[in-house]
Scaffold this active site. Structure first.
Site, PDB file in Angstrom:
ATOM      1  N   ILE A   1       0.823  -1.207   0.000  1.00  0.00           N
ATOM      2  CA  ILE A   1       0.000   0.000   0.000  1.00  0.00           C
ATOM      3  C   ILE A   1       0.859   1.260   0.000  1.00  0.00           C
ATOM      4  CG2 ILE A   1      -1.960  -1.133   1.135  1.00  0.00           C
ATOM      5  CD1 ILE A   1      -1.033   0.059   3.794  1.00  0.00           C
ATOM      6  N   ASP A   2       2.161   1.110  -0.335  1.00  0.00           N
ATOM      7  CA  ASP A   2       3.105   2.217  -0.201  1.00  0.00           C
ATOM      8  C   ASP A   2       3.259   3.073  -1.453  1.00  0.00           C
ATOM      9  OD1 ASP A   2       4.780   0.587  -1.889  1.00  0.00           O
ATOM     10  OD2 ASP A   2       5.507  -0.448  -0.094  1.00  0.00           O
TER      11      ASP A   2
ATOM     12  N   HIS B   1      -4.612  -3.966  -2.095  1.00  0.00           N
ATOM     13  CA  HIS B   1      -4.906  -3.537  -0.722  1.00  0.00           C
ATOM     14  C   HIS B   1      -4.993  -2.028  -0.589  1.00  0.00           C
ATOM     15  CE1 HIS B   1      -3.208  -7.637   0.803  1.00  0.00           C
ATOM     16  NE2 HIS B   1      -4.463  -7.721   0.408  1.00  0.00           N
TER      17      HIS B   1
ATOM     18  N   CYS C   1     -13.407  10.055   1.187  1.00  0.00           N
ATOM     19  CA  CYS C   1     -14.657  10.275   1.909  1.00  0.00           C
ATOM     20  C   CYS C   1     -15.597   9.126   1.552  1.00  0.00           C
ATOM     21  CB  CYS C   1     -15.277  11.607   1.507  1.00  0.00           C
ATOM     22  SG  CYS C   1     -16.898  11.878   2.279  1.00  0.00           S
TER      23      CYS C   1
ATOM     24  N   CYS D   1     -13.985  15.188   6.057  1.00  0.00           N
ATOM     25  CA  CYS D   1     -14.071  15.715   4.699  1.00  0.00           C
ATOM     26  C   CYS D   1     -14.379  17.215   4.745  1.00  0.00           C
ATOM     27  CB  CYS D   1     -15.160  14.972   3.931  1.00  0.00           C
ATOM     28  SG  CYS D   1     -15.435  15.574   2.251  1.00  0.00           S
TER      29      CYS D   1
ATOM     30  N   ASN E   1      12.327 -14.468  -3.162  1.00  0.00           N
ATOM     31  CA  ASN E   1      11.898 -14.147  -1.806  1.00  0.00           C
ATOM     32  C   ASN E   1      12.961 -14.582  -0.811  1.00  0.00           C
ATOM     33  OD1 ASN E   1       9.683 -13.267   0.027  1.00  0.00           O
ATOM     34  ND2 ASN E   1       9.879 -15.357   0.791  1.00  0.00           N
TER      35      ASN E   1
END
Length: 247
Positions: free
Chosen positions: A105-106, A121, A129, A153, A217
């Protein structure tokens, strides 16, 4: 190692559609902490506690407690994309990979220049909002500078929600992510132990139809047995750079 690097370059050259699947491991090389790693908050605070708070029901019931926790533990340090992010963007630009499906999510893939990215994600650098009649979007700076713990908001005063998938919510772009992976000829998994579903399920489903699965990995994954090549490394950027030179 060098033999497998040449082999991976050959697989990419012969693949009409290569998709990369990324997890936390690619971002730890950029300086983003791994939540499930040795020093991650899941280990420090306990997975049950984190899952209880970073939960859509908890967010709705106790937004102030949610935001106190979220601001403390889910505020990413300002980092630049890792070498691996940059190389993947270059590989996409040159037509060697089709796109990226990421658990992260970066926003680092997008910052590095990748265009076809499905962040299942969400994106921690954005707030939304949730009011159906509004759905305004805000950048992190708005929330960081908001005078109260719980940001609202500016247009309708609804409590803002981080644009990330909380526990209890469906992943974003489920159909698109599954389709991108299953339509690939070659899937390269980077920095994921393949324990988080449904993404791990998409890779497992892909592997039943084709053998062109490569895993990069640090440590074992649940799909090592199905991979044509497995690289055990935490220097993904260097490895991808060598592969890219051969393409």
């Amino acid at each position: 190692m060098d033999q497998n690097i040449s082999k991976l370059a050959g697989l990419i050259k012969n693949s009409p559609r290569t998709v990369v699947v990324t997890g936390a491991g690619i971002s730890t090389e950029a300086g983003i902490p791994d939540f499930r790693g040795q020093n991650g908050i899941y280990r420090k605070l306990g997975e049950d506690r984190v899952m209880r708070i970073i939960n859509i029901d908890f967010f709705r019931r106790q937004p102030e407690e949610f935001y106190k926790f979220y601001r403390q533990y889910f505020h990413f340090p300002p980092v630049e994309p890792s070498k691996a992010h940059v190389v993947l963007a270059d590989m996409e630009k040159n037509g060697h990979i089709y796109g990226v499906v990421t658990q992260n999510i970066d926003n680092l893939h997008q910052k590095a220049g990748s265009k076809k990215v499905i962040p299942i994600h969400g994106n921690a650098e954005r707030y939304v909002c949730p009011a159906r009649h509004c759905q305004a979007e805000y950048e992190t700076s708005y929330v960081d500078n908001y005078p109260e713990v719980v940001p609202r908001c500016s247009q309708c005063n609804t409590i803002l929600k981080p644009d990330v998938v909380l526990f209890g919510e469906q992943i974003y772009s489920y159909i698109d992510a599954r389709e991108m992976i299953l339509s690939a000829r070659l899937v390269i998994v980077i920095g994921s132990s393949l324990t988080v579903y449904p993404l791990a399920g998409f890779v497992r489903e892909f592997s039943t139809f084709t053998q062109d699965l490569v895993i990069i990995n640090k440590g074992p994954t649940y799909m090592d047995h199905a991979a044509q090549i497995k690289f055990d490394t935490n220097h993904t950027g260097d490895l991808l750079e060598k592969v890219n030179r051969l393409l």
